[in-house]
Write a protein that holds these residues in place. Sequence first.
Motif: not given
Length: 701
Positions: A189-217
């Motif tokens: 109930l606290d997310e939508t189809r395209h978005v979710r809020l980051a939970g406590g796992w964001a303190t355990q791992f440095r999560v990085v969303f990288d969009y550098s492949l959008v044009e190539t992959a």
Amino acid sequence: MSRSELPGPTGSSMTEPGGVLAAEDVPCSPCVAQLHSPAEELAALRAAVEHEPDPLVTLTHLLHLCRDEHPVLWEQAGNPATQATVTQMLEPLRALARSRPATAALDPATRRGLVDALQPVGAVAPVVVARELAQFLDDHYGQFFADSFRRRSPYQPGVGDPIPLGGPDVRTVMDMQPTAPPWRLANRLDETRHVRLAGGWATQFRVVFDYSLVETATELITTETIVATCHPNRGLTEFTLPDDPSQPAFPVQPAHLDAQRAHLDRLVRDAVRAGASIVVLPELCVTEALAHDLQNWVKRDDGPQILVAGSYHHADGSPPRRRNTALAWIRGHDRPLIHDKHSPAEQPIREDIQPQGWPEVRVYVTAEGWHLVLAICRDLLNPQAVHTLAEIGANVVLVPAMSESLAPFTGQVAHLVGSAQAFVAVANNPADWAGNGAPPPHRAARALFGHPGFGQQTRQVTSPDTAPGIATLHVRSGQLRWIGTDCETSRAHRNSVVDDMPPWATRLAATLRPYLPNEMPSGGSVILRTAAVLVLLTEGPTGPQVLLTQRTSDLHDYPGRLVFPGGVQDPGDGGPVATALREAREEIGLNQDGVRILGVLPAVTEPETRFLVVPVLGWSNRLGYLGAVNLAEVDGIHQVPLHRIATRWQVDQPDRDHPDNGADCDLSRLGSMTAWVMDTLIAMLGAEPGSGVDAFPFRTS
């Protein structure tokens, strides 16, 4: 976009310069309660929404309220009366949205409409309205969220920050029904189809969303995608390891680099020839220099789109830090994708590496919404890491591994398949873990694949021996294959004549290649399992017809093939007739009382699956069923006219006037043993296989 941008409690600082609360500044309990009162939180939310033009930021504000007031939301969200009230409240806003095209920014009128809707009405809590407004923004502005995230790339979310979700519908790239629904197993109930809020796992791992492949992959996964894993080594003796296995091992690498380079080049070439666009090499099968040299494969016109060049031990930095690093090369992308292992091996090798304190998980997002992630072996056995991968929607996970068993990985991979509908490929190495050349208690599986269409979500690929080879997964059908390598002499001879072969011979060689490992060595013996199939004939609109079943695509034997119902003889069966009838009852619920046994054909040997199969011929003029089809084994039942099978090599033009003519089944999917039995039966009835339709004696006008 960090949580610091979002509205929080107001008021003066409650700490001294040293960070300690001053006694005179400690508020009383009523003041603390007032600072966090629902009315103040709602007022702050309305103020933020009114002045925020970015729909993603506004959606994040709304989801924060949904998370904070989750108990109230959970209680009221399913109430029909509440839903009717909220729908009526939001109708002016929806009408406004319908009257104008959506843009990347919220105009003042839309923001005013959002604020006006954010208010309590009767017994309806504001959080219920906030949830519907979040869904409204997702429906009307979700198309712009990717650009918003991309502007922040590389984007590292903190707890409570939004993360991108949503990807291609896997039903568009495969023929099978997905194990999970088109979206996800559960929608919080606290997310939508395209978005979710980051939970406590964001303190355990440095999560990085990288969009550098959008044009190539682009078109990372399609219906024609084949994923291949390459397996160059037979045993541990081909690696540099300490004599005492209890001692720390670093660096672990191939002992004979020139031979390893030749193995890898040959395997990558065979994988590409098998149609693979994604190729994964195992852990520690390369050195740093060799991993970089393998970039040349993605530069070739006939190379793969993605090549995961295994992983390697190296030391760098000041002071030097020992690392295990995986590289992946993407066609059209000059820089490699890099992942550092954060879970060192302990058994059977004590891997002497020094992982960084805050392990990084980098998500490479493509234009189609695929979330590509690299992991190394034990990284996938860390429950917290797998939970993080599921939370960030990782749906293409490529894993170099070096493990004596892939069994512990199956549950972790299945979790990713079920939660994120992920495609997972684990490339393992070597095959023999005895170390000193003694016979091992078991041979390690060469590869593990996860596929949303597999009934059990994962499948292991084993090999008939320890020789190098490749394992392939066809995304559309879920078909798995092991392609072994031949000795150098025979391979050189085959390569010398391949250019002289006509196209049909080349296609035939590609079709037969998976069966080469199943050739029996000279003087070898085979223990066959007794089995029986039911060849059930009935009378149809165009003459005799036979009952065939379509096997599910995730089975080990005959996946996706058209075959007779049947199986292995049980100890309690009185013979092949009893076996065939029992299997038909278990697979398709057939009522055997309506079947008359005509006889049996000579037993057929199946070297590939080690079966000795007896075809049992039956006849029925009142076909009936007592039970349901076993969906774990059978995708469908077809009544196919014999004349269609007799003329299957011609251009197929079935009789459209008869709906019960098996026209919806693809006869190119006939199992090899099934096709042989049918051709034998047709010949016995007086028509040569492949003869004209009119030559078939039982065809009616």
